[in-house]
Scaffold this active site. Sequence first.
Site, PDB file in Angstrom:
ATOM      1  N   TRP A 361      70.325  72.835  96.657  1.00  0.00           N
ATOM      2  CA  TRP A 361      69.187  72.754  95.747  1.00  0.00           C
ATOM      3  C   TRP A 361      68.791  71.309  95.468  1.00  0.00           C
ATOM      4  O   TRP A 361      67.688  71.045  94.987  1.00  0.00           O
ATOM      5  CB  TRP A 361      69.517  73.465  94.432  1.00  0.00           C
ATOM      6  CG  TRP A 361      70.553  72.771  93.605  1.00  0.00           C
ATOM      7  CD1 TRP A 361      71.877  72.639  93.876  1.00  0.00           C
ATOM      8  CD2 TRP A 361      70.342  72.116  92.353  1.00  0.00           C
ATOM      9  NE1 TRP A 361      72.513  71.942  92.885  1.00  0.00           N
ATOM     10  CE2 TRP A 361      71.597  71.608  91.934  1.00  0.00           C
ATOM     11  CE3 TRP A 361      69.227  71.905  91.549  1.00  0.00           C
ATOM     12  CZ2 TRP A 361      71.766  70.907  90.745  1.00  0.00           C
ATOM     13  CZ3 TRP A 361      69.396  71.199  90.349  1.00  0.00           C
ATOM     14  CH2 TRP A 361      70.659  70.710  89.964  1.00  0.00           C
ATOM     15  N   ASP A 362      69.691  70.366  95.796  1.00  0.00           N
ATOM     16  CA  ASP A 362      69.402  68.941  95.627  1.00  0.00           C
ATOM     17  C   ASP A 362      68.056  68.579  96.242  1.00  0.00           C
ATOM     18  O   ASP A 362      67.308  67.753  95.711  1.00  0.00           O
ATOM     19  CB  ASP A 362      70.452  68.074  96.324  1.00  0.00           C
ATOM     20  CG  ASP A 362      71.879  68.463  96.062  1.00  0.00           C
ATOM     21  OD1 ASP A 362      72.116  69.548  95.525  1.00  0.00           O
ATOM     22  OD2 ASP A 362      72.765  67.674  96.424  1.00  0.00           O
ATOM     23  N   GLU A 488      78.541  72.885  87.364  1.00  0.00           N
ATOM     24  CA  GLU A 488      79.547  73.662  88.094  1.00  0.00           C
ATOM     25  C   GLU A 488      80.869  73.782  87.330  1.00  0.00           C
ATOM     26  O   GLU A 488      81.818  74.372  87.844  1.00  0.00           O
ATOM     27  CB  GLU A 488      79.769  73.043  89.470  1.00  0.00           C
ATOM     28  CG  GLU A 488      78.528  73.148  90.351  1.00  0.00           C
ATOM     29  CD  GLU A 488      78.581  72.233  91.558  1.00  0.00           C
ATOM     30  OE1 GLU A 488      79.649  71.623  91.792  1.00  0.00           O
ATOM     31  OE2 GLU A 488      77.569  72.119  92.262  1.00  0.00           O
ATOM     32  N   LYS A 592      80.211  68.988  84.118  1.00  0.00           N
ATOM     33  CA  LYS A 592      80.327  68.186  85.329  1.00  0.00           C
ATOM     34  C   LYS A 592      79.095  67.323  85.536  1.00  0.00           C
ATOM     35  O   LYS A 592      79.178  66.152  85.904  1.00  0.00           O
ATOM     36  CB  LYS A 592      80.533  69.100  86.542  1.00  0.00           C
ATOM     37  CG  LYS A 592      80.669  68.351  87.869  1.00  0.00           C
ATOM     38  CD  LYS A 592      80.861  69.316  89.027  1.00  0.00           C
ATOM     39  CE  LYS A 592      81.038  68.564  90.338  1.00  0.00           C
ATOM     40  NZ  LYS A 592      81.179  69.470  91.497  1.00  0.00           N
ATOM     41  N   GLN A 593      77.921  67.921  85.346  1.00  0.00           N
ATOM     42  CA  GLN A 593      76.662  67.234  85.617  1.00  0.00           C
ATOM     43  C   GLN A 593      75.590  67.757  84.673  1.00  0.00           C
ATOM     44  O   GLN A 593      75.689  68.865  84.151  1.00  0.00           O
ATOM     45  CB  GLN A 593      76.236  67.461  87.061  1.00  0.00           C
ATOM     46  CG  GLN A 593      75.964  68.918  87.397  1.00  0.00           C
ATOM     47  CD  GLN A 593      76.160  69.223  88.872  1.00  0.00           C
ATOM     48  OE1 GLN A 593      77.270  69.288  89.361  1.00  0.00           O
ATOM     49  NE2 GLN A 593      75.048  69.404  89.576  1.00  0.00           N
TER      50      GLN A 593
END
Length: 792
Positions: A361-362, A488, A592-593
């Site tokens: 998806w990046d 994640e 995580k992000q």
Amino acid sequence: MITNRTYTVEPWRVRETALDLDLLAQSESVFALSNGHVGWRGNLDEGEPHGLPGSYLNGVYELHPLPYAEAGYGYPESGQTVINVTNGKLLRLLVDDEPFDLRYGRLRKHERTLDFRRGVLERSCEWTSPAGTTVRVRSTRLVSLTQRAIAAVQYEVEPVDSRTRVVIQSELVTNESLPSADGDPRTAKALQSPLEPEEDQAVGSRLRLVHRTRRSGLRVAVAADHVVDAPGEITTSSESNTDVARLTITSVLDPGQRLRVQKTVAHGWSGARSRPAMSDQVEAALAAAAHGGWDELVAQQRAYLDDFWARADVEVHGDEEIQQAVRFALFHVLQAGARAEQRAIPAKGLTGSGYDGHAFWDTEMFVLPLLSYTEPKAVAEALRWRQATLPAARDRATQLGLRGAAFPWRTIDGSEGSAYWPAGTAAFHVAADIAHAAVRHTAVTGDSAFERETALELLVETARLWRSLGHHDPHGVFHIDGITGPDEYSAVVDDNTYTNLMARSNLLAAADVCERHPEEAARLGVNEEESAAWRDAAEAVHIPYNKEIGVHEQHAGFTHHQRWDFANTRADQYPLMLHFPYFDIYRKQVIKQADLVLAMYTCGSWFETHCDDDQLAANFAYYEPLTVRDSSLSACCQAVVAARTGHLRLAYDYTAEAALMDLADLEHNTRDGLHIASLAGTWMALVAGFGGTRRDGDSLRFTPRLPEKFSRLAFRLQFRGRCLQVEIEPDKAMYSLLLGDPLTIHHHGAEVHVNGEEPVTLPISPPKRRPTPEQPLHRRPGATDRLDPRAT
């Protein structure tokens, strides 16, 4: 640069002034050349020493079994891994019968330069053999941005102090021995010599090899031709076998004389075309390149990049490292997508084999935004590739008991390439990310044909997925349960805010596009009832909010989880997933992000409609101490929202982290390939963060503010046939229309009309002062981390 002072900071190039064999693999990624179709890692011309040999063709992969302790329904059975195709870079050199190998003898000088404006990798070195013969070697390498199949190198050898016999062996080599990519012996076995020979030929100066992958059945053809120039007599011979084709060139040179070889390499692959057809294809590509020769290839490369930089350059005054880094980022993101042409843009581009060469998806959420405003043709091609993979996505949705299209978490050919994993398998947000990219491209370009032919189908099938995946509760509220958002470290949760807001946007956009194109929508089976159901779901979607603490929740119940014990987590225990069980991570407040923070950027219009600035700041302040940035995708998102909420110094630190992700090897894995999304995130942090750029429907809004370090920031955007230049100084912003019809934009909420006559100059007010949010212990970005990426 790469934690080594042999790398200089220069605005238009990356230059390495000495060779450090301990950093060879990292430098091969940094110096990689690509056009989105062909990728050559920055290996030394002679092939050895090397860190990771790499020659890639976008879309060429091999299959391998996926590991499971126990089988389960819906588990993908085969993974896909990018393979190292036939290597056409090789030019081995013998000096008076001694191999030119920089591990032996004495290396007097070695310099390599990646030139962003010319699009070439240049190398010069001076070496004395163990027997005492000194030679100079110069090479220039390019992967053509104008001739898709072509890469080329010019290689020169010059004796320095004595008459010298020189032998150059120009080779095509298939099935090179590679270092093991992971610990799975089944994968290693599947990828050992993955290409089976079908044809080899060496006639005169022409070489050709044709191979086919064993399992995926893809045919690869590579051919090379040479132009040789030397002052004296030259002897040549050629030979080939199943995996090697070689042209050997011999000459005796006096000091100051040069043997020059210009090698042009053509690449092609297909899953359908015959062996003779593939041979003819690469031979035709060579003939086309020979028409203008080496000089024309170099000139075309420069002209292509002159045009690109004229519409895409970003100028940063006050920070030389970030200036270099953003141009490095723009150059590599362009390389990743320029000529991909209905293929994926992998997470590493074509710079290395990291992530098995998969696209995630990046691409849609980090890479395509940059390309939308700088190289929109590449965006259309990337989304047409997604459209071409719809059959596989529909099949996957059916397998999961859903309607519409369930796009894969990671893939090369469009089928799911990830083994079952809660943080990936349940990440359905990829569907909305693709839809978001399609809407953005249509809005930025005004391309109604693209909307009708590509965006419509993508939006319809993803809307159908959301309608079948979610449900209305007894009160009519629409929920999407059991999914994973961008973070994640939180898996299989209910009502992830990012996913719900992106799905909401997806559903509304699908209903709108069907209204604009009713005939095409009818051909896809859409009726008024289905479209109305999409609108109902969108308007009723649940967005979790904790009234007690006054923040939006990352997902339902997230703020009620126990916080991670950051005080007792050592600096060397990051990233957490390598030191703690996922079970423990999933049930704690640790991120995580950027997830909710990413939603504040991508779905900014919803937040600005439903929240005031204080609410946005409260959200950001709550999630900052929980976000550990164990993903390279996080820093740029946090930079954007930090700037939006007035934390300009913090935004600057996050921008620096995104910018130097690979140039400083911050995650210690640049050897596997560049982080293309983080590179794109550098542009995002500057343009959307400090530039305050937002797309609001079919118009642009700006809320620019600079950090103290910058004295000026300037960038250009392509928007609906216009080229808009934005120049920002500490107290003012200037908007200039360089091309196209007059444009209406917004500056800090005020409507502004820009035409091609005079720049519009407007004042910038300072942001509201707020306490700077804290970060987790050992995870603060900042100047210390920039000097030493291992610092915590």
